[in-house]
Design a protein around this motif. Structure first.
Motif, short mmCIF file in Angstrom:
data_model
loop_
_atom_site.label_atom_id
_atom_site.label_comp_id
_atom_site.label_asym_id
_atom_site.label_seq_id
_atom_site.Cartn_x
_atom_site.Cartn_y
_atom_site.Cartn_z
N ASP A 89 0.86 -0.81 -0.04
CA ASP A 89 -0.10 0.34 0.07
C ASP A 89 0.56 1.54 -0.01
O ASP A 89 0.47 2.42 -0.47
CB ASP A 89 -0.75 0.00 1.34
CG ASP A 89 -1.96 1.63 1.75
OD1 ASP A 89 -2.57 1.32 0.25
OD2 ASP A 89 -1.37 2.50 2.09
N ARG A 93 1.00 4.11 -2.86
CA ARG A 93 0.33 5.90 -2.51
C ARG A 93 1.76 7.04 -3.23
O ARG A 93 1.37 7.84 -3.43
CB ARG A 93 0.62 5.95 -0.70
CG ARG A 93 -0.88 5.21 -0.21
CD ARG A 93 -1.35 5.78 0.97
NE ARG A 93 -2.18 4.58 0.90
CZ ARG A 93 -3.21 5.11 1.76
NH1 ARG A 93 -4.25 6.25 0.73
NH2 ARG A 93 -4.66 4.36 1.77
N ARG A 96 1.34 6.97 -6.44
CA ARG A 96 -0.43 7.98 -7.08
C ARG A 96 0.17 9.33 -7.04
O ARG A 96 -0.22 10.32 -7.32
CB ARG A 96 -1.31 7.00 -5.88
CG ARG A 96 -1.58 6.36 -6.63
CD ARG A 96 -3.31 5.65 -6.48
NE ARG A 96 -2.90 5.70 -4.87
CZ ARG A 96 -2.75 4.62 -4.80
NH1 ARG A 96 -2.65 3.88 -5.11
NH2 ARG A 96 -3.12 3.48 -2.90
N TYR A 152 -4.66 9.36 -7.10
CA TYR A 152 -4.46 10.77 -6.62
C TYR A 152 -4.92 12.45 -7.55
O TYR A 152 -4.10 12.66 -8.26
CB TYR A 152 -2.93 11.39 -5.92
CG TYR A 152 -3.47 10.66 -4.93
CD1 TYR A 152 -3.71 9.12 -4.16
CD2 TYR A 152 -2.54 10.95 -3.68
CE1 TYR A 152 -3.95 8.55 -3.18
CE2 TYR A 152 -2.54 10.78 -2.57
CZ TYR A 152 -2.98 8.74 -2.48
OH TYR A 152 -3.04 8.60 -1.28
N LYS A 166 -8.30 12.78 -0.20
CA LYS A 166 -6.62 12.14 -0.92
C LYS A 166 -6.07 13.52 -1.89
O LYS A 166 -5.28 14.34 -1.84
CB LYS A 166 -6.80 10.93 -1.17
CG LYS A 166 -7.84 10.46 -2.34
CD LYS A 166 -7.81 9.33 -3.47
CE LYS A 166 -8.32 9.08 -4.24
NZ LYS A 166 -8.72 10.27 -4.89
N SER A 190 -2.07 8.52 5.54
CA SER A 190 -3.16 7.80 5.32
C SER A 190 -3.25 6.71 7.22
O SER A 190 -2.79 6.09 7.92
CB SER A 190 -2.36 5.92 4.47
OG SER A 190 -3.12 5.45 4.72
N VAL A 204 -6.91 10.43 4.58
CA VAL A 204 -6.15 10.81 4.48
C VAL A 204 -5.71 12.77 4.58
O VAL A 204 -7.06 13.18 4.33
CB VAL A 204 -5.11 10.96 2.62
CG1 VAL A 204 -3.77 11.34 1.70
CG2 VAL A 204 -5.27 9.09 2.05
N SER A 290 8.18 7.36 1.85
CA SER A 290 7.55 6.76 2.75
C SER A 290 7.54 5.90 3.53
O SER A 290 9.18 5.23 3.83
CB SER A 290 6.38 5.50 1.94
OG SER A 290 6.57 4.35 1.91
#
Length: 351
Positions: A89, A93, A96, A152, A166, A190, A204, A290
């Motif tokens: 995940d 993210r 995106r 996004y 988001k 998130s 988000v 991330s």
């Protein structure tokens, strides 16, 4: 006594490294360049201790700490995506967000540069927090629309079609980015569901670290049923896109700070006082990478001692042993050192 104290310090450092190494990301380098840039070693240690005592929510076999209890630790630990699995995940993210950034670099909504200039001017005049308040209030003047796809939206699409949390967070991130805020101070967050079987409860938001000492600021978005925007009474036929007030600002008919006097106002608060303070935190990210704060829920181990009086033993994905207090109703966990056992043993109390 000195040797025992040194041993405890070593255990704490080892625990910090292991505890903050997510299953889906690169290892956290305590005291590395990213950590030194974001804060001092003392702040990092305080964040680790806060996380040790955090409340962890379990949903769908994952455990996650609460947002406010992670606090500025999300900025003290470096972001990394070199070891993320393509299906995770977290990397999805990040990708995106990068897609939205690429689209944004080639096309901006009409009047976007005017917003950037006024946020930048507000920052020069009144400081970072004032600029963040303005950016948040401006983007929150776009109407909320549910039922979007999983991408996004870049601001050009978001301002035309509206969107969900988001998309609000992405627009705020890009507005502050374009206004000169450093990427190291911007984190999209998130937030996961609290309970099983609630897949639509993900949320988000954008979190911004201030230069001055203090808690980071959480920038939330309107809900599916926001209060009527100023001027919308005359334009009720439109259900998507900017409010009448934001339209006037984009066209240059009103100054940007008019949104601070609008009925909706900014949805900005320090993490501990935000409406999302107790939400479980899954991942923090920006375009550079991330960091996941979620862990697999501990799994039961075979008992090493006979008898019902012995508490069942559990281990997380790193093989660390856990002991469970069977009391409590909801799948909610807390980690604490077990003073009566080996220093390597941790106790998890269900609450």
């Amino acid at each position: 006594m000195l040797l025992a104290r040194l041993f405890r310090c070593v255990l704490r450092v080892l625990f910090a490294v292991a505890f903050c190494t997510p299953a889906e990301g690169g290892a956290a380098v305590v005291g590395g360049p990213g950590a030194r840039h974001a804060g001092t070693t003392g702040a990092l240690e305080a964040g680790i201790e806060r996380l040790r005592g955090a409340t962890w929510w379990e949903a769908n076999r994952k455990i996650r700490p609460e947002l406010a209890q992670v606090g500025d630790l999300m900025f003290l630990l470096p972001l990394a995506d070199s070891k993320l699995q393509p299906s995770s995940d977290a990397i999805g993210r990040v990708q995106r967000l990068r897609d939205a950034l690429r689209s944004h670099l080639t096309k901006q909504p009409a009047g976007w540069n005017r917003l950037v200039a006024q946020v930048r001017a507000q920052r020069a005049k009144a400081g970072d927090e004032s600029a963040v308040l303005l950016a948040d209030a401006l983007v929150n003047e776009v109407r909320y629309r549910d039922g979007t796809d999983g991408t996004y939206y870049p601001p050009s699409r978001f301002f035309a079609e509206s969107g969900v949390c988001k998309d609000f967070a992405t627009a705020k991130y890009l507005l502050l980015r374009d206004a000169g805020f450093e990427l190291a101070r911007l984190r999209l967050v998130s937030l996961a569901p609290r309970y099983n079987n609630t897949p639509d409860d993900w949320h988000v938001i954008l979190v911004v670290q201030m230069n001055a000492p203090g808690e980071p600021l959480a920038l939330d978005s309107p809900t599916a049923s926001p209060a009527r925007r100023a001027g919308d009474a005359l334009d009720a036929s439109h259900s998507t896109g900017p409010s009448a007030l934001l339209d006037a600002i984009l066209a240059g008919r009103k100054p940007a700070d008019a949104v601070l006097r609008a009925p909706s106002g900014p949805l900005v608060a320090a993490l501990a006082r935000s409406g999302q303070a107790e939400r479980p935190l899954a991942t923090v990210f920006n375009e550079t990478g991330s960091r996941s704060f979620e862990r697999d829920a501990p799994s039961p181990l075979r008992r090493t001692s006979p008898g019902r009086a012995v508490s069942p033993m559990y281990a997380d994905e790193l093989g660390q042993p856990w002991q469970v207090d069977g009391s409590g109703t909801f799948p909610k966990w807390r980690v604490a050192a077990n003073e009566s056992a080996s220093p390597a043993l941790l106790r998890v109390a269900a609450r």
